[in-house]
Motif scaffolding. Structure first.
Motif, PDB file in Angstrom:
ATOM      1  N   VAL A 160       7.413   2.998  -2.880  1.00  0.00           N
ATOM      2  CA  VAL A 160       7.776   3.853  -4.015  1.00  0.00           C
ATOM      3  C   VAL A 160       8.685   3.103  -4.974  1.00  0.00           C
ATOM      4  O   VAL A 160       8.537   3.187  -6.203  1.00  0.00           O
ATOM      5  CB  VAL A 160       8.446   5.147  -3.517  1.00  0.00           C
ATOM      6  CG1 VAL A 160       9.000   5.956  -4.684  1.00  0.00           C
ATOM      7  CG2 VAL A 160       7.454   5.975  -2.711  1.00  0.00           C
TER       8      VAL A 160
ATOM      9  N   ALA B  34       8.476  11.394  -8.796  1.00  0.00           N
ATOM     10  CA  ALA B  34       8.397  10.696  -7.525  1.00  0.00           C
ATOM     11  C   ALA B  34       7.386  11.311  -6.562  1.00  0.00           C
ATOM     12  O   ALA B  34       6.800  10.594  -5.743  1.00  0.00           O
ATOM     13  CB  ALA B  34       9.780  10.668  -6.864  1.00  0.00           C
TER      14      ALA B  34
ATOM     15  N   VAL C 112       3.891   9.832  -6.345  1.00  0.00           N
ATOM     16  CA  VAL C 112       3.967   8.472  -5.793  1.00  0.00           C
ATOM     17  C   VAL C 112       4.196   8.535  -4.290  1.00  0.00           C
ATOM     18  O   VAL C 112       3.628   7.753  -3.523  1.00  0.00           O
ATOM     19  CB  VAL C 112       5.083   7.674  -6.492  1.00  0.00           C
ATOM     20  CG1 VAL C 112       5.165   6.267  -5.924  1.00  0.00           C
ATOM     21  CG2 VAL C 112       4.837   7.623  -7.989  1.00  0.00           C
ATOM     22  N   LEU C 113       5.055   9.451  -3.859  1.00  0.00           N
ATOM     23  CA  LEU C 113       5.294   9.626  -2.427  1.00  0.00           C
ATOM     24  C   LEU C 113       4.016  10.032  -1.706  1.00  0.00           C
ATOM     25  O   LEU C 113       3.694   9.507  -0.633  1.00  0.00           O
ATOM     26  CB  LEU C 113       6.380  10.680  -2.194  1.00  0.00           C
ATOM     27  CG  LEU C 113       7.813  10.287  -2.544  1.00  0.00           C
ATOM     28  CD1 LEU C 113       8.719  11.513  -2.481  1.00  0.00           C
ATOM     29  CD2 LEU C 113       8.319   9.211  -1.601  1.00  0.00           C
TER      30      LEU C 113
END
Length: 286
Positions: free
Chosen positions: A139, A75, A78-79
């Protein structure tokens, strides 16, 4: 006697105007929510502030979203990507405007009515949850990882004395309109009582020009005082500095308008004096 009454009325009118104009500006641009949003909306377009704001929103989302540890590494890129592209997302203007509205409500609310997580007695508060929610949607769409937008992502700005100042401003700024009415009445009285009305126009004009200079000096001093305080984090510092600059520019427009009005009053008074002198000259010549 009439001349004395007229002079005193002009002075009273100018003193009341000196208080009324800044108070009305504060009420319209800071105390009132729509004015505050309009004043601060351009701050969201500043590149440096955008970057810090997006990072704060992402950090708040990561801290409150409860991302499983196994997906943290997935993640995070992507964040970070969402943070970099935040200002280009379709819903960014609306999310920024909602951030400003929430922040205004938290800042100007009665401290006793604020939720426990908001330290209403020690600082001003910026709530970037709408921006964090925008990141969460991005996200989720990119990774299918369900992220729930946090209810609040708070950034505290300022110190307790600034909170107390805001509370006083909220009470006293709306009184500026009544003071402005009193100022107008004093000027009308001065005009009616004057033997030579052109002197009232010139006196009001010169006084307005002096007030414009005083307002400029006071605005610069207030801006420097606020800029000299520490907010404790980079986002708060950027917001504070940009906000001070926006306030100075906005009130500066009022100062310019006052200076133009003062110059117009002086010119009108001189024109009336010249016209009156010519008229008397023609009468005497006859």
């Amino acid at each position: 006697m009439r001349t004395f009454v007229s002079a005193v009325a002009v002075l009273i009118g100018l003193l009341m105007a000196a208080v009324a104009v800044p108070a009305m500006w504060v009420d319209q641009n800071i105390v009132q929510e729509e004015g505050f949003v309009a004043l601060t909306a351009p701050l969201g377009k500043d590149p440096a502030f955008q970057q810090r704001l997006a990072a704060a929103a992402v950090d708040g989302l990561a801290a409150s979203a409860g991302i499983p540890e196994a997906f943290t590494e997935l993640a995070r890129p992507v964040l970070d990507s969402a943070a970099r592209s935040l200002t280009g997302l379709p819903g960014y203007p609306e999310a920024w405007a909602e951030t400003l509205r929430r922040s205004h409500r938290l800042t100007f609310a009665d401290p006793s009515t604020l939720p426990p997580e908001v330290d209403g007695t020690s600082s001003l508060t910026l709530d970037v949850a709408p921006l964090a929610g925008l990141v969460a949607k991005q996200v989720t769409a990119a990774t299918t990882l369900p992220l729930e937008a946090p209810g609040q992502v708070l950034i505290h700005i300022g110190q307790s004395d600034q909170r107390q100042m805001i509370e006083r401003v909220t009470v006293y700024a709306p009184m500026g309109y009544a003071v402005a009415v009193g100022s107008a009445i004093a000027f009308i009285l001065a005009f009616v009582a004057a033997r030579r009305r052109w002197t009232v126009l010139v006196g009001m004009g010169v006084g307005t020009l002096v007030l414009a200079g005083v307002w400029k000096l006071a605005s610069d001093a207030a801006g420097a005082a606020v800029a000299g305080t520490s907010s404790g984090n980079d986002v708060a510092e950027l917001f504070k500095n940009e906000f001070v600059a926006a306030c100075s520019a906005s009130f500066g427009q009022w100062i310019v308008a006052a200076a133009v009005a003062g110059a117009a009053l002086v010119a009108t008074g001189v024109a009336v004096r010249v016209a009156g002198g010519r008229k008397r000259g023609r009468i005497e010549h006859r």
